[in-house]
Design an enzyme around this catalytic site. Structure first.
Site: not given
Ligand code: 2E6
Ligand code: F3S
Length: 312
Positions: A129, A131, A169, A199, A228
């Protein structure tokens, strides 16, 4: 076709989190300020519709920094990048704008701090992944990836008295706690991150889906396969008791057969999913008699993040 008792449970919160709002707005603002094209390294967020919409507005998505022609702007996605990627951008004479979610940056900083103190860092997350690649890149010599409870047996550390766990996260809260318990069994002196790495948005969306999963026979999660946090919602719904749970990008991916014998349908969406896509799912369900919508509210969110410095 309306029939007795059919209803929809709609999760709240669902959809966009503060980090996603900021990242998408950053691309739009960069397009306004500098004009097209704006190069974005990796999907700005993991959502097909968002990426297609920004492409139409002039964003060009690339996987490698080297694909961006010299002299251009490159934006880093919300998932974060390793320090070497900043170096690649500088070498390529690119202006970098970093749309990494501040809550991902927080985990990067924790990794840097513990590595400086010479801890072994056990990073719980999914291999490959974006991140996890970015966070691992902050301290590659100190970080070991632990991809779920089944990985714990093979984990080795240099000094059992100096070990900390951190995490991606967007993991399942419950599965992560299982992994942590297994790690603690193996390394009793393991310490925890100073604050939650999973998060607030991930936690709240899982809480809401857990509540609905106990009642809904079917849960539809709107989100992309590479997201994810969206995929986790499907897993959490099933563990909470829902007979079936499916991930769809768009309403037209829903199969009529999923509705057989179903009275209550749960609907939610991942943190990278625009609300318009949920509205389309609700319309699709209403056309089939599921027009009574009840909200399941697990939390109220007020988090907001300022745009990256260059754009604010
Ligand atoms: C960045 C970090 C966490 O696959 P994931 O769930 O990490 O990412 P997105 O883009 O579907 O969700 C937002 C995000 C961005 N979550
Ligand atoms: Fe940040 Fe959580 Fe969204 S790490 S991009 S607030 S899913």
């Amino acid at each position: 076709m309306k029939s007795e008792g059919k209803k929809v449970l709609l999760a709240a919160p669902r959809g966009f989190c503060a980090g996603v709002v900021r990242a998408i707005r950053a691309v739009e603002k960069a397009l306004e300020k500098y004009g097209a094209p704006i190069y974005v390294r990796h999907e700005i967020v993991h959502n097909k519709y968002v990426v297609q919409s920004l492409e139409k507005q002039g964003a060009i998505f690339v996987e490698q920094t080297e694909e961006v022609p010299p002299g251009n702007i490159v934006m880093f996605s919300a998932h974060g990048v390793a320090p070497v990627v900043h170096e690649e951008a500088a070498r390529g004479n690119l202006t970098a704008i970093d749309a990494t979610c501040p809550l991902v940056t927080k985990v990067h900083k924790e990794a840097v701090r513990f590595a400086k103190e010479d801890y072994d860092i056990l990073l719980i997350g999914h291999e490959g992944h974006e991140e996890v690649i970015g966070t691992s890149g902050e301290a590659p010599d100190h970080i070991t990836l632990v991809d779920g409870p089944s990985d714990v047996a093979k984990v080795e550390v240099r000094d059992e008295s100096k070990v900390v766990w951190l995490s991606q996260t967007t993991l399942s809260v419950d599965e992560t706690m299982e992994t942590v318990d297994a790690l603690k069994e193996k390394f009793p002196q393991l310490i925890s991150p100073p604050s939650d790495d999973i998060c607030y948005a991930t936690q709240n969306r899982q809480l809401a889906v857990k509540q609905m999963g106990a009642e809904a026979e079917l849960v539809i999660v709107v989100g992309s396969r590479n997201s994810s946090n969206s995929v986790r919602l499907v897993e959490v719904a099933k563990l909470a008791g829902s007979r079936e749970a499916y991930l769809v990008d768009f309403a037209d991916e829903i199969d009529e057969a999923w509705l057989e014998g179903v009275t209550t349908v749960g609907v939610t969406s991942g943190a990278s999913v625009p609300e318009a896509l949920v509205d389309q799912v609700l319309e699709w369900l209403a056309e089939r008699g599921y027009d009574d919508v009840e909200m399941i509210t697990a939390a109220v969110e007020q988090q907001k993040f300022a745009l990256p410095r260059e754009l604010s």
